[in-house]
Design a protein around this motif. Sequence first.
Motif, PDB file in Angstrom:
ATOM      1  N   SER B 166       9.952   0.088   0.994  1.00  0.00           N
ATOM      2  CA  SER B 166       8.549   0.184   1.421  1.00  0.00           C
ATOM      3  C   SER B 166       8.133  -1.065   2.179  1.00  0.00           C
ATOM      4  O   SER B 166       7.441  -0.983   3.207  1.00  0.00           O
ATOM      5  CB  SER B 166       7.623   0.366   0.217  1.00  0.00           C
ATOM      6  N   LEU B 167       8.551  -2.227   1.675  1.00  0.00           N
ATOM      7  CA  LEU B 167       8.209  -3.481   2.348  1.00  0.00           C
ATOM      8  C   LEU B 167       8.866  -3.543   3.723  1.00  0.00           C
ATOM      9  O   LEU B 167       8.251  -3.951   4.710  1.00  0.00           O
ATOM     10  CB  LEU B 167       8.665  -4.681   1.507  1.00  0.00           C
ATOM     11  N   TRP B 168      10.115  -3.123   3.762  1.00  0.00           N
ATOM     12  CA  TRP B 168      10.857  -3.133   5.027  1.00  0.00           C
ATOM     13  C   TRP B 168      10.135  -2.290   6.082  1.00  0.00           C
ATOM     14  O   TRP B 168      10.009  -2.677   7.234  1.00  0.00           O
ATOM     15  CB  TRP B 168      12.258  -2.579   4.773  1.00  0.00           C
ATOM     16  N   HIS B 169       9.632  -1.155   5.635  1.00  0.00           N
ATOM     17  CA  HIS B 169       8.998  -0.246   6.579  1.00  0.00           C
ATOM     18  C   HIS B 169       7.537  -0.612   6.847  1.00  0.00           C
ATOM     19  O   HIS B 169       7.003  -0.330   7.908  1.00  0.00           O
ATOM     20  CB  HIS B 169       9.088   1.185   6.045  1.00  0.00           C
ATOM     21  N   GLY B 170       6.888  -1.226   5.859  1.00  0.00           N
ATOM     22  CA  GLY B 170       5.450  -1.443   5.965  1.00  0.00           C
ATOM     23  C   GLY B 170       5.004  -2.804   6.479  1.00  0.00           C
ATOM     24  O   GLY B 170       3.990  -2.904   7.164  1.00  0.00           O
ATOM     25  N   THR B 171       5.760  -3.880   6.150  1.00  0.00           N
ATOM     26  CA  THR B 171       5.299  -5.213   6.555  1.00  0.00           C
ATOM     27  C   THR B 171       5.206  -5.424   8.071  1.00  0.00           C
ATOM     28  O   THR B 171       4.303  -6.123   8.515  1.00  0.00           O
ATOM     29  CB  THR B 171       6.155  -6.362   5.979  1.00  0.00           C
ATOM     30  N   PRO B 172       6.127  -4.841   8.880  1.00  0.00           N
ATOM     31  CA  PRO B 172       6.054  -5.153  10.313  1.00  0.00           C
ATOM     32  C   PRO B 172       4.686  -4.890  10.936  1.00  0.00           C
ATOM     33  O   PRO B 172       4.171  -5.739  11.661  1.00  0.00           O
ATOM     34  CB  PRO B 172       7.115  -4.226  10.912  1.00  0.00           C
ATOM     35  N   LEU B 173       4.083  -3.763  10.598  1.00  0.00           N
ATOM     36  CA  LEU B 173       2.777  -3.459  11.181  1.00  0.00           C
ATOM     37  C   LEU B 173       1.738  -4.494  10.739  1.00  0.00           C
ATOM     38  O   LEU B 173       0.971  -5.011  11.549  1.00  0.00           O
ATOM     39  CB  LEU B 173       2.325  -2.051  10.771  1.00  0.00           C
ATOM     40  N   LEU B 174       1.755  -4.822   9.441  1.00  0.00           N
ATOM     41  CA  LEU B 174       0.777  -5.789   8.942  1.00  0.00           C
ATOM     42  C   LEU B 174       0.981  -7.158   9.588  1.00  0.00           C
ATOM     43  O   LEU B 174       0.025  -7.854   9.916  1.00  0.00           O
ATOM     44  CB  LEU B 174       0.887  -5.929   7.420  1.00  0.00           C
ATOM     45  N   MET B 175       2.254  -7.500   9.794  1.00  0.00           N
ATOM     46  CA  MET B 175       2.551  -8.782  10.431  1.00  0.00           C
ATOM     47  C   MET B 175       1.937  -8.844  11.829  1.00  0.00           C
ATOM     48  O   MET B 175       1.333  -9.855  12.219  1.00  0.00           O
ATOM     49  CB  MET B 175       4.067  -8.957  10.503  1.00  0.00           C
ATOM     50  N   VAL B 176       2.072  -7.747  12.573  1.00  0.00           N
ATOM     51  CA  VAL B 176       1.509  -7.699  13.923  1.00  0.00           C
ATOM     52  C   VAL B 176      -0.021  -7.813  13.876  1.00  0.00           C
ATOM     53  O   VAL B 176      -0.637  -8.489  14.708  1.00  0.00           O
ATOM     54  CB  VAL B 176       1.961  -6.403  14.637  1.00  0.00           C
ATOM     55  N   ILE B 177      -0.620  -7.169  12.878  1.00  0.00           N
ATOM     56  CA  ILE B 177      -2.080  -7.255  12.738  1.00  0.00           C
ATOM     57  C   ILE B 177      -2.499  -8.696  12.447  1.00  0.00           C
ATOM     58  O   ILE B 177      -3.440  -9.214  13.036  1.00  0.00           O
ATOM     59  CB  ILE B 177      -2.571  -6.301  11.627  1.00  0.00           C
ATOM     60  N   PHE B 178      -1.774  -9.347  11.537  1.00  0.00           N
ATOM     61  CA  PHE B 178      -2.091 -10.752  11.234  1.00  0.00           C
ATOM     62  C   PHE B 178      -1.883 -11.641  12.451  1.00  0.00           C
ATOM     63  O   PHE B 178      -2.669 -12.549  12.715  1.00  0.00           O
ATOM     64  CB  PHE B 178      -1.230 -11.263  10.080  1.00  0.00           C
ATOM     65  N   LEU B 179      -0.797 -11.385  13.193  1.00  0.00           N
ATOM     66  CA  LEU B 179      -0.543 -12.198  14.392  1.00  0.00           C
ATOM     67  C   LEU B 179      -1.690 -12.073  15.381  1.00  0.00           C
ATOM     68  O   LEU B 179      -2.122 -13.067  15.971  1.00  0.00           O
ATOM     69  CB  LEU B 179       0.767 -11.765  15.053  1.00  0.00           C
ATOM     70  N   ALA B 180      -2.181 -10.845  15.541  1.00  0.00           N
ATOM     71  CA  ALA B 180      -3.313 -10.649  16.452  1.00  0.00           C
ATOM     72  C   ALA B 180      -4.536 -11.390  15.934  1.00  0.00           C
ATOM     73  O   ALA B 180      -5.281 -12.007  16.696  1.00  0.00           O
ATOM     74  CB  ALA B 180      -3.612  -9.155  16.597  1.00  0.00           C
ATOM     75  N   GLY B 181      -4.724 -11.345  14.608  1.00  0.00           N
ATOM     76  CA  GLY B 181      -5.854 -12.060  14.008  1.00  0.00           C
ATOM     77  C   GLY B 181      -5.738 -13.561  14.231  1.00  0.00           C
ATOM     78  O   GLY B 181      -6.697 -14.226  14.638  1.00  0.00           O
ATOM     79  N   LEU B 182      -4.542 -14.089  14.000  1.00  0.00           N
ATOM     80  CA  LEU B 182      -4.322 -15.532  14.166  1.00  0.00           C
ATOM     81  C   LEU B 182      -4.511 -15.955  15.618  1.00  0.00           C
ATOM     82  O   LEU B 182      -5.025 -17.042  15.902  1.00  0.00           O
ATOM     83  CB  LEU B 182      -2.911 -15.904  13.701  1.00  0.00           C
ATOM     84  N   ALA B 183      -4.098 -15.083  16.540  1.00  0.00           N
ATOM     85  CA  ALA B 183      -4.252 -15.416  17.956  1.00  0.00           C
ATOM     86  C   ALA B 183      -5.721 -15.511  18.340  1.00  0.00           C
ATOM     87  O   ALA B 183      -6.078 -16.143  19.328  1.00  0.00           O
ATOM     88  CB  ALA B 183      -3.545 -14.359  18.815  1.00  0.00           C
ATOM     89  N   GLY B 184      -6.585 -14.860  17.524  1.00  0.00           N
ATOM     90  CA  GLY B 184      -8.001 -14.878  17.842  1.00  0.00           C
ATOM     91  C   GLY B 184      -8.739 -16.090  17.289  1.00  0.00           C
ATOM     92  O   GLY B 184      -9.923 -16.273  17.557  1.00  0.00           O
ATOM     93  N   VAL B 185      -8.042 -16.912  16.504  1.00  0.00           N
ATOM     94  CA  VAL B 185      -8.692 -18.119  15.974  1.00  0.00           C
ATOM     95  C   VAL B 185      -8.777 -19.154  17.089  1.00  0.00           C
ATOM     96  O   VAL B 185      -7.757 -19.524  17.667  1.00  0.00           O
ATOM     97  CB  VAL B 185      -7.890 -18.695  14.781  1.00  0.00           C
TER      98      VAL B 185
END
Lengths: 276, 296
Positions: B166-185
């Motif tokens: 589940s982590l293997w399949h699920g974390t990538p999307l969340l990681m991309v969301i966090f990266l987008a969030g971090l880029a907005g700081v």
Amino acid sequence: MTRRITPLYVLNILLLTLLALIFLFPILIGFLNSFKSFQEIFLSTLSLPKSWSLDNYITVFQRIKLLRSTGNTAIVSALAIAGIVLFGAMAGYKLSRTRTKYSTVIFLLFISSMLVPFHAIMIPLYQMASKLQLKGHLPGLSVLYIGLGVSLSIFMFHGFTKSISREMEEAASIDGSSEFGTFFRIILPLLRPAMGTIIVQMFIWTWNDYLLPVLMLLDMRQFTIVLSVNTLFGEYGNQWNLILPALIMAVIPVIIIYIFFQRYIMQGVLEGAIKG
Amino acid sequence: MMSRKVRKYFSFTAFVLPAFLFYFSLSLLPTMQGLFYSFTNWHFMNPKYGFVGLQNFINIFTKDRYFVMALKNTFKLVAALVILQPLIALLLALMIEACAKWLQKIFRTVIFVPYMISTIVGTFMWSFVFRQVFTQIGSSIPLLGFLNQSWLSNVDLAFWSIIIVSLWHGTPLLMVIFLAGLAGVPVQLKEAAVIDGAKPSQVFWHIKLPLIFYSLTICMFLTIKDAFKSYEIVYALTGGGPGWATQVMTLNIFEEAFSGNYMFGYASAKAVVFLLIVLVFTVAQLLLMKRREVEL
């Protein structure tokens, strides 16, 4: 900001490389072993294959009729996406432009189902599909996808329409363009960014979905890729020399599409997740 | 010449009706029918059925040991994923953010690949890893000896196998969301804090985290929603086994309805319980976290 190359920075990169390899591990190890014979896999999964022969691939390719199931999947996805985008854009645009109580209620009705998981409606949907004769053929499956996916599409187009100025439509209408004409010639092209997001989301969903096809398709000749692979796995449980090539071939189309459209996919998935 | 009002009404219908017909017959109506069936004793083979009131719901919680077990397993799965998935995704995002731009792109692209793959196909690949590869690695490399276990037939390990996939399949999307969030700081904020002598950890807790709280809300929401819905991974990896040790609600509902039983009325009641649980948890999470978001 310039970055200094510190030991910590290098360590970070090494660690990330390791993690990236872990994420790719099942695919890489599957690929490596897909060329081996049954005995070779049993003896060692970690060594390189003795020969990179494509025998396994040819056997499996013929056995699960991969060309046919890829074609089936493409038909289902394409029809479903076309319907979801077209009907979603029409309704989302109109609901966004009509400011009445009526329209708000309908919009809320559409989006109220977005939190309902598939398993919660699976049984009545199965029944409904029988009644409407949507079971057992590919266009029927696409129709089901439209019914399940159109509300997300409406939601996205509804939001995006707000950013389009009304002046264009008014000008077109003064020039005597019909409403449908205005929509298809002027509005639809302007909705392209939202369209991209929807297409990406719906492609990943319909291409990879398992539950809906397994409930609705009965004949092997109509199976999608995922179903063909699932059937093979059921029949040859431990014969990894047959299963692995099937798994690798099943992911190849997606990987190719991912490589070519990487930027759009990332953006589409991101916007879908954030707005959805 | 039609009046303006009638024409407006016509065009509204023409635009909205197609979508509404699909949606109504294949989403809205089935949802309501499910509610209706949950109070009946409808069996697939039997066209006649009667109302049984709340009997199905009473049976679910008093007589159905397997459903209660599945309920517990689902909550276990959700709890584990809700803690681990956003955490790992955030760590990955922070690590990637620290790299040069071109490296960021490579790592992001590579780690995102599992998200693109069909859940069930990916799980079959993992099945190979758990059954063949891990045992061989464990027996040939002493340091990794712990890998040499029967992952899918041991009660505890089977659960963790499901978590891993589940982590293997699920974390990538969340990681991309966090990266987008971090880029907005905003860079100025980070630089100002560094000039004021803030340590990297302080920059994270006091600047980055509050500003990406929005991303965290989304990630938690997606994790909860998907964890409740998990079906493919459990089905393809353990089939709910060993025994019923990893059976989850979705699997239980599916089996009740389609694998031999065809108790549509009873299974509908389970589906209603499932729906209510998912709604309560997702809505509660959204309401709780929305309140804490910071507007820039």
